[in-house]
Write a protein that holds these residues in place. Sequence first.
Motif, PDB file in Angstrom:
ATOM      1  N   VAL A 161      64.679 -25.410  -7.715  1.00  0.00           N
ATOM      2  CA  VAL A 161      64.242 -26.722  -7.246  1.00  0.00           C
ATOM      3  C   VAL A 161      65.126 -27.790  -7.871  1.00  0.00           C
ATOM      4  N   TYR A 162      65.719 -28.622  -7.050  1.00  0.00           N
ATOM      5  CA  TYR A 162      66.499 -29.784  -7.501  1.00  0.00           C
ATOM      6  C   TYR A 162      65.779 -31.015  -6.967  1.00  0.00           C
ATOM      7  N   ALA A 163      65.241 -31.824  -7.868  1.00  0.00           N
ATOM      8  CA  ALA A 163      64.380 -32.908  -7.400  1.00  0.00           C
ATOM      9  C   ALA A 163      64.331 -34.059  -8.384  1.00  0.00           C
ATOM     10  N   LYS A 164      63.995 -35.228  -7.859  1.00  0.00           N
ATOM     11  CA  LYS A 164      63.836 -36.431  -8.676  1.00  0.00           C
ATOM     12  C   LYS A 164      62.359 -36.761  -8.800  1.00  0.00           C
ATOM     13  N   THR A 165      61.932 -36.993 -10.018  1.00  0.00           N
ATOM     14  CA  THR A 165      60.563 -37.386 -10.282  1.00  0.00           C
ATOM     15  C   THR A 165      60.422 -38.901 -10.127  1.00  0.00           C
ATOM     16  N   GLY A 166      59.182 -39.346  -9.980  1.00  0.00           N
ATOM     17  CA  GLY A 166      58.889 -40.771  -9.944  1.00  0.00           C
ATOM     18  C   GLY A 166      57.478 -40.991 -10.452  1.00  0.00           C
ATOM     19  N   TYR A 167      57.311 -42.015 -11.306  1.00  0.00           N
ATOM     20  CA  TYR A 167      55.961 -42.248 -11.845  1.00  0.00           C
ATOM     21  C   TYR A 167      55.760 -43.707 -12.227  1.00  0.00           C
ATOM     22  N   ILE A 168      54.677 -44.288 -11.756  1.00  0.00           N
ATOM     23  CA  ILE A 168      54.067 -45.472 -12.338  1.00  0.00           C
ATOM     24  C   ILE A 168      52.572 -45.184 -12.339  1.00  0.00           C
ATOM     25  N   SER A 169      51.808 -45.904 -13.103  1.00  0.00           N
ATOM     26  CA  SER A 169      50.387 -45.625 -13.222  1.00  0.00           C
ATOM     27  C   SER A 169      49.725 -45.575 -11.849  1.00  0.00           C
ATOM     28  N   GLY A 170      49.127 -44.427 -11.536  1.00  0.00           N
ATOM     29  CA  GLY A 170      48.444 -44.267 -10.267  1.00  0.00           C
ATOM     30  C   GLY A 170      49.295 -43.727  -9.145  1.00  0.00           C
ATOM     31  N   VAL A 171      50.571 -43.535  -9.397  1.00  0.00           N
ATOM     32  CA  VAL A 171      51.482 -43.027  -8.365  1.00  0.00           C
ATOM     33  C   VAL A 171      52.409 -41.975  -8.977  1.00  0.00           C
ATOM     34  N   ILE A 172      52.480 -40.815  -8.344  1.00  0.00           N
ATOM     35  CA  ILE A 172      53.375 -39.744  -8.795  1.00  0.00           C
ATOM     36  C   ILE A 172      54.156 -39.230  -7.602  1.00  0.00           C
ATOM     37  N   GLY A 173      55.469 -39.147  -7.749  1.00  0.00           N
ATOM     38  CA  GLY A 173      56.300 -38.645  -6.670  1.00  0.00           C
ATOM     39  C   GLY A 173      57.245 -37.555  -7.146  1.00  0.00           C
ATOM     40  N   LEU A 174      57.597 -36.682  -6.267  1.00  0.00           N
ATOM     41  CA  LEU A 174      58.604 -35.656  -6.534  1.00  0.00           C
ATOM     42  C   LEU A 174      59.267 -35.328  -5.199  1.00  0.00           C
ATOM     43  N   SER A 175      60.567 -35.550  -5.107  1.00  0.00           N
ATOM     44  CA  SER A 175      61.287 -35.330  -3.851  1.00  0.00           C
ATOM     45  C   SER A 175      62.614 -34.651  -4.125  1.00  0.00           C
ATOM     46  N   GLY A 176      62.983 -33.717  -3.267  1.00  0.00           N
ATOM     47  CA  GLY A 176      64.251 -33.030  -3.466  1.00  0.00           C
ATOM     48  C   GLY A 176      64.397 -31.817  -2.576  1.00  0.00           C
ATOM     49  N   TYR A 177      65.018 -30.783  -3.128  1.00  0.00           N
ATOM     50  CA  TYR A 177      65.310 -29.567  -2.363  1.00  0.00           C
ATOM     51  C   TYR A 177      64.751 -28.353  -3.096  1.00  0.00           C
ATOM     52  N   VAL A 178      64.259 -27.399  -2.331  1.00  0.00           N
ATOM     53  CA  VAL A 178      63.771 -26.145  -2.908  1.00  0.00           C
ATOM     54  C   VAL A 178      64.419 -24.986  -2.162  1.00  0.00           C
ATOM     55  N   HIS A 179      64.923 -24.027  -2.931  1.00  0.00           N
ATOM     56  CA  HIS A 179      65.600 -22.850  -2.381  1.00  0.00           C
ATOM     57  C   HIS A 179      64.625 -21.680  -2.383  1.00  0.00           C
ATOM     58  N   ALA A 180      64.258 -21.232  -1.198  1.00  0.00           N
ATOM     59  CA  ALA A 180      63.300 -20.136  -1.079  1.00  0.00           C
ATOM     60  C   ALA A 180      64.001 -18.794  -1.243  1.00  0.00           C
ATOM     61  N   GLN A 181      63.213 -17.759  -1.577  1.00  0.00           N
ATOM     62  CA  GLN A 181      63.772 -16.420  -1.739  1.00  0.00           C
ATOM     63  C   GLN A 181      64.297 -15.869  -0.427  1.00  0.00           C
ATOM     64  N   SER A 182      63.875 -16.447   0.684  1.00  0.00           N
ATOM     65  CA  SER A 182      64.381 -16.031   1.993  1.00  0.00           C
ATOM     66  C   SER A 182      65.813 -16.493   2.225  1.00  0.00           C
ATOM     67  N   GLY A 183      66.274 -17.398   1.380  1.00  0.00           N
ATOM     68  CA  GLY A 183      67.608 -17.955   1.541  1.00  0.00           C
ATOM     69  C   GLY A 183      67.598 -19.337   2.173  1.00  0.00           C
ATOM     70  N   LYS A 184      66.466 -19.748   2.718  1.00  0.00           N
ATOM     71  CA  LYS A 184      66.367 -21.067   3.326  1.00  0.00           C
ATOM     72  C   LYS A 184      66.254 -22.148   2.261  1.00  0.00           C
ATOM     73  N   VAL A 185      66.773 -23.345   2.579  1.00  0.00           N
ATOM     74  CA  VAL A 185      66.656 -24.503   1.705  1.00  0.00           C
ATOM     75  C   VAL A 185      65.822 -25.557   2.421  1.00  0.00           C
ATOM     76  N   TYR A 186      64.796 -26.043   1.737  1.00  0.00           N
ATOM     77  CA  TYR A 186      63.898 -27.029   2.324  1.00  0.00           C
ATOM     78  C   TYR A 186      64.008 -28.356   1.580  1.00  0.00           C
ATOM     79  N   ALA A 187      63.987 -29.444   2.341  1.00  0.00           N
ATOM     80  CA  ALA A 187      63.813 -30.766   1.745  1.00  0.00           C
ATOM     81  C   ALA A 187      62.310 -31.034   1.675  1.00  0.00           C
ATOM     82  N   PHE A 188      61.858 -31.603   0.579  1.00  0.00           N
ATOM     83  CA  PHE A 188      60.423 -31.863   0.436  1.00  0.00           C
ATOM     84  C   PHE A 188      60.200 -33.209  -0.248  1.00  0.00           C
ATOM     85  N   SER A 189      59.023 -33.770  -0.048  1.00  0.00           N
ATOM     86  CA  SER A 189      58.630 -34.999  -0.722  1.00  0.00           C
ATOM     87  C   SER A 189      57.123 -34.974  -0.945  1.00  0.00           C
ATOM     88  N   PHE A 190      56.710 -34.922  -2.204  1.00  0.00           N
ATOM     89  CA  PHE A 190      55.298 -34.940  -2.570  1.00  0.00           C
ATOM     90  C   PHE A 190      54.974 -36.306  -3.170  1.00  0.00           C
TER      91      PHE A 190
END
Length: 217
Positions: A161-190
């Motif tokens: 997982v290669y991702a950037k965190t983000g935080y201020i009180s009451g807000v948490i973010g995590l966005s980046g890329y995740v490499h699955a064991q299948s070989g696929k790469v997904y972009a995600f944003s939580f």
Amino acid sequence: MHYFAQVTNETFQRAGIAIQGKISLVPKDARPDWRLVTKHSTPLNILVYVVNKKSQNHYAEQVLKMIGAEKRNEGSWAAGSGEVTEWLTTKIGVPANEYHQVDGSGMSRDNRASANAFISLLTYMWKSPWREEFVSSLPYTGDPDSKFGHRLRRPPYARQVYAKTGYISGVIGLSGYVHAQSGKVYAFSFLFNRYRVGVFAVYNLQDSMLKEIITSG
């Protein structure tokens, strides 16, 4: 500029060079007898590395103002944010109502961005010529040089997982890329807002979702 002048003054003082008077910012001197003695510049990829890897908010603020100065002849939050917003909405296609920026670090509560806006940016950067520089600037799971590296640091999740965190009180973010064991790469944003549990409970939920993508994606 005042920050630069203050730090320069403090550096001189520590080196034993005494400077009298107060720091004063004035318009550019048009005198013709001034000459450039030296010039130092840091490559943009290094600045982005520090911003992302170290979450260096001051760097992020200055990069935004540099964009404003370069593109709109005004080194301000408003000019920089305006240029970034125009680029995102016209170049990448982020809907105008899904993005609103007022500073460079994301610390203001007036900033707004949807998960879709982040995904659009991540997708664009993955397909761009600057993918390698961008992805390598992001903290990764198991990364010894970032706080995010303490999460999912053991196999089979480390470095997946290669991702950037983000935080201020009451807000948490995590966005980046995740490499699955299948070989696929997904972009995600939580993005989590107004959560009613502890911060680490949100982190654990994010990690659980990432584990699922890695093993089953």
